[in-house]
Design an enzyme around this catalytic site. Structure first.
Site, mmCIF file in Angstrom:
data_model
loop_
_atom_site.group_PDB
_atom_site.id
_atom_site.type_symbol
_atom_site.label_atom_id
_atom_site.label_comp_id
_atom_site.label_asym_id
_atom_site.label_seq_id
_atom_site.Cartn_x
_atom_site.Cartn_y
_atom_site.Cartn_z
ATOM 1 N N CYS A 158 21.727 35.482 -64.787
ATOM 2 C CA CYS A 158 22.706 34.447 -64.411
ATOM 3 C C CYS A 158 22.915 33.428 -65.522
ATOM 4 C CB CYS A 158 22.284 33.744 -63.136
ATOM 5 S SG CYS A 158 20.539 33.422 -63.011
ATOM 6 N N HIS B 94 23.318 26.633 -61.920
ATOM 7 C CA HIS B 94 22.616 26.408 -63.182
ATOM 8 C C HIS B 94 23.488 25.577 -64.130
ATOM 9 C CE1 HIS B 94 19.658 29.081 -61.725
ATOM 10 N NE2 HIS B 94 19.878 30.154 -62.472
HETATM 11 C C1 2RA Z 1 16.284 32.436 -62.300
HETATM 12 N N1 2RA Z 1 17.748 33.596 -63.852
HETATM 13 O O1 2RA Z 1 17.092 31.514 -62.297
HETATM 14 C C2 2RA Z 1 16.560 33.738 -63.025
HETATM 15 C C3 2RA Z 1 16.679 34.887 -62.071
HETATM 16 N N2 2RA Z 1 17.726 34.729 -61.140
HETATM 17 O O2 2RA Z 1 15.181 32.371 -61.706
#
Ligand code: 2RA
Length: 337
Positions: free
Chosen positions: A126, A235
């Site tokens: 991601c 994120h």
């Molecule tokens: C996380 N990118 O954010 C890793 C797996 N989804 O934990």
């Protein structure tokens, strides 16, 4: 088109069902798949209950596409079995991403590398996906030499148990199982996945290695620090990019405004910039804080935010499936249910 979602009862699997429905993917039959312990449970697809089946039953029903979000070991074992049955697999785990025989695809960047021969296609990590969507137009225009990225990653990236830990801590409930080695509420953890011999974490090395594979350019140097923060909407990433050629900041802003899959939110004077709270539930990648790095020539700072369960996982996988259907690289699309 028959479509299977393997890992349908998980956080990302559930998001895949939502995205397939929202984007009106041409599903004639949705096959919800999970491990034996979940067989018989029901998930909802387009407002209707679908009973979860096991892996053998799923293969027997011969879906055209199977979108996996069931962990690396399950994918390593099962994706080849689905592929051998003629089913195209789009896998969200890390199992196949660095396999030199498998494509690692972000549609806005390298979907044109896909062929009908690709029967196991890897969905990138991601935090990598949201970054390369932005890097692609900048690399084409200015030539990227080096990327320095620091991430601020939502607990949803770990899964439902991590979300439960965060809110249990916030509510003073000490009975919930701990997923993280330390408290996550009112804290940040510079520790995502496991630490490697070089002092980086596996998450950080995913960003380093996946970026050059997706961009198709091993000359791009990448370094990353990935951090878990107590949020759920998506994120965030502070990205510093050194280019071969100089740039104009407004020209960069205009370029990103026109870029596929990108929304520019960049008006600091009016407190407008991307945030997980506003990216949550959306499919685009949001960019702001666009400014020259005044400490080094030809270098730019950006702030990039995206919903890690959507563009960072489910939506990217469904967009790969859409590309396969549009370019007739997989079974014919049929009437929508
Ligand atoms: C996380 N990118 O954010 C890793 C797996 N989804 O934990």
């Amino acid at each position: 088109m028959k479509v299977a979602v393997v890992g349908a009862t998980g956080l990302v699997g559930g998001e895949m069902l939502k995205v397939l429905a929202e984007r009106n993917f041409p599903v004639t039959e949705l096959i919800a798949v999970a491990s034996e312990r979940s067989v018989g449970k029901q998930v909802m697809f387009k407002g209707k209950p679908v009973t979860v089946v096991g892996f053998d039953e799923a293969i027997a029903r011969k879906p055209a596409i199977a979108i996996f979000s069931a962990g690396g070991s399950t994918s390593l074992e099962l994706a080849p079995r689905f592929a051998e049955a003629g089913i195209t697999v789009i896998d969200n785990s890390s199992a196949w991403r660095m396999d030199p025989t498998k494509k690692l695809v972000v549609p806005e960047v390298n979907a044109d590398t896909l062929t009908a021969a690709d029967k196991i296609i890897a969905n990138p990590n991601c935090s990598t996906i949201q970054m390369v969507v932005v890097l692609k137009p900048l690399h084409e225009k200015y030539g990227i030499k080096r990327v320095v990225v620091s991430t601020y990653q939502s607990v949803t990236g770990t899964g439902k148990a991590a979300v439960d830990q965060l809110f249990a801590e916030r509510n003073g409930d000490d009975s919930v199982a701990k997923v993280y080695p330390h408290p996550i509420d009112l804290n940040v953890l510079p520790h995502i996945d496991v630490f490697l011999d070089n002092g980086y974490t596996k998450e950080e090395m995913k960003m380093v290695k996946e970026t050059t594979k997706i961009m198709g350019d091993d000359s791009i140097r990448v370094t990353a620090t990935t951090v878990r923060i107590p949020t759920i909407g998506g994120h965030s990433e502070a990205v510093n990019i050194e280019f071969e050629r100089d740039f104009d900041v407004q020209e960069v802003r205009d370029l990103l405004t026109q870029a596929e899959g990108v929304v520019v939110q960049d008006d600091p004077a009016n407190k407008v910039y991307p945030m997980p709270l506003t990216a949550h539930g959306k499919d685009e990648v949001f960019v702001g804080r666009i400014r020259r790095d005044e400490s080094q020539a030809n270098t730019l700072n950006l702030w990039i935010v995206a919903d890690n369960l959507r563009k960072g996982a489910a939506t990217n996988a469904v967009q790969i499936a859409e590309y396969l259907v549009k370019h007739e690289l997989v079974g014919e699309a049929s009437a929508v249910v």
